[in-house]
Motif scaffolding. Structure first.
Motif, PDB file in Angstrom:
ATOM      1  N   THR A 283      44.497  39.391  36.930  1.00  0.00           N
ATOM      2  CA  THR A 283      43.226  40.018  36.578  1.00  0.00           C
ATOM      3  C   THR A 283      42.973  39.914  35.074  1.00  0.00           C
ATOM      4  OG1 THR A 283      44.222  42.195  36.254  1.00  0.00           O
ATOM      5  CG2 THR A 283      43.398  41.691  38.475  1.00  0.00           C
ATOM      6  N   ASN A 284      41.718  40.076  34.697  1.00  0.00           N
ATOM      7  CA  ASN A 284      41.391  40.115  33.275  1.00  0.00           C
ATOM      8  C   ASN A 284      41.589  41.544  32.758  1.00  0.00           C
ATOM      9  OD1 ASN A 284      39.115  41.599  34.072  1.00  0.00           O
ATOM     10  ND2 ASN A 284      37.709  39.865  33.830  1.00  0.00           N
ATOM     11  N   ALA A 285      41.263  41.772  31.508  1.00  0.00           N
ATOM     12  CA  ALA A 285      41.481  43.090  30.899  1.00  0.00           C
ATOM     13  C   ALA A 285      40.674  44.189  31.585  1.00  0.00           C
ATOM     14  CB  ALA A 285      41.142  43.040  29.410  1.00  0.00           C
ATOM     15  N   ALA A 286      39.575  43.818  32.256  1.00  0.00           N
ATOM     16  CA  ALA A 286      38.746  44.801  32.959  1.00  0.00           C
ATOM     17  C   ALA A 286      39.217  45.018  34.395  1.00  0.00           C
ATOM     18  CB  ALA A 286      37.287  44.338  32.959  1.00  0.00           C
ATOM     19  N   GLY A 287      40.301  44.332  34.791  1.00  0.00           N
ATOM     20  CA  GLY A 287      40.836  44.494  36.138  1.00  0.00           C
ATOM     21  C   GLY A 287      40.172  43.627  37.189  1.00  0.00           C
ATOM     22  N   GLN A 288      39.342  42.682  36.775  1.00  0.00           N
ATOM     23  CA  GLN A 288      38.666  41.786  37.705  1.00  0.00           C
ATOM     24  C   GLN A 288      39.552  40.575  38.003  1.00  0.00           C
ATOM     25  OE1 GLN A 288      35.665  42.716  39.013  1.00  0.00           O
ATOM     26  NE2 GLN A 288      36.077  44.566  37.834  1.00  0.00           N
ATOM     27  N   PRO A 289      39.640  40.162  39.274  1.00  0.00           N
ATOM     28  CA  PRO A 289      40.445  38.978  39.612  1.00  0.00           C
ATOM     29  C   PRO A 289      39.915  37.726  38.909  1.00  0.00           C
ATOM     30  CG  PRO A 289      39.766  40.167  41.586  1.00  0.00           C
ATOM     31  CD  PRO A 289      39.018  40.774  40.437  1.00  0.00           C
TER      32      PRO A 289
ATOM     33  N   ALA B 179      42.538  30.119  37.300  1.00  0.00           N
ATOM     34  CA  ALA B 179      42.731  29.209  36.172  1.00  0.00           C
ATOM     35  C   ALA B 179      41.404  28.757  35.580  1.00  0.00           C
ATOM     36  CB  ALA B 179      43.553  28.002  36.603  1.00  0.00           C
ATOM     37  N   GLY B 180      40.386  28.566  36.407  1.00  0.00           N
ATOM     38  CA  GLY B 180      39.078  28.128  35.919  1.00  0.00           C
ATOM     39  C   GLY B 180      38.374  29.161  35.060  1.00  0.00           C
ATOM     40  N   ASP B 181      38.852  30.390  35.099  1.00  0.00           N
ATOM     41  CA  ASP B 181      38.255  31.468  34.310  1.00  0.00           C
ATOM     42  C   ASP B 181      38.980  31.698  32.986  1.00  0.00           C
ATOM     43  OD1 ASP B 181      36.439  32.125  36.424  1.00  0.00           O
ATOM     44  OD2 ASP B 181      38.077  33.179  37.431  1.00  0.00           O
TER      45      ASP B 181
END
Length: 147
Positions: free
Chosen positions: A125-131, A134-136
């Motif tokens: 996940t990112n820092a906001a907890g969103q999945p 690799a493309g992100d």
């Protein structure tokens, strides 16, 4: 060739735990296997290779030598905080293996949640907890020093 001075964290990590025996020792430590003889029996590894890998994992602060839990004169190898932080790495390897190295109905061991008995999932996940995948993401390289 050592990657201990590499700018890439993956390269430095592989230098420490990238050996297959080291990863299997860490896996066994998570499974509660702590004594040299138990590790050797479970892995089927030559004593000299096991001793070398254990020595390196201790030197890297991944395992520590502790008195045997049963009070005997033996000692055991326990994961340190640093070693326990490798849990996600072991789970990621397990999940990839489950997805790609077994036939659909082929039995294999399973990692289950103690409270629910359900399979453990792993998600980045990112820092906001969103999945994310690799493309992100992108890697910000260290800028080359001017000549």
């Amino acid at each position: 060739m050592s990657h201990r001075q590499a700018e890439c964290p993956v390269a430095r990590t592989v230098d420490v735990i990238g050996d297959r025996w080291s990863l299997l020792i860490i896996r066994d430590a998570f499974d509660g296997i702590r004594r040299f003889s138990e590790l050797q029996r479970n892995l089927g590894l030559a004593k000299n290779i096991l001793a070398t890998r254990l020595r390196e994992l201790v030197a890297q602060g991944i395992l520590e030598i502790v008195p045997a839990a049963d009070g005997s004169a033996y000692h055991e190898y326990a994961l340190t905080d640093r070693g326990r932080e490798l849990f996600a790495v072991i789970v990621a390897l397990r999940k990839w293996g489950e997805a790609h190295l077994f036939d659909e109905d082929e039995p294999h061991s399973a990692l289950l949640d103690v409270e629910t008995g359900r399979p453990v999932e792993l998600q980045v996940t990112n820092a906001a907890g969103q999945p994310i995948s690799a493309g992100d993401t992108f890697v910000r390289k260290v800028a080359a020093a001017p000549a």
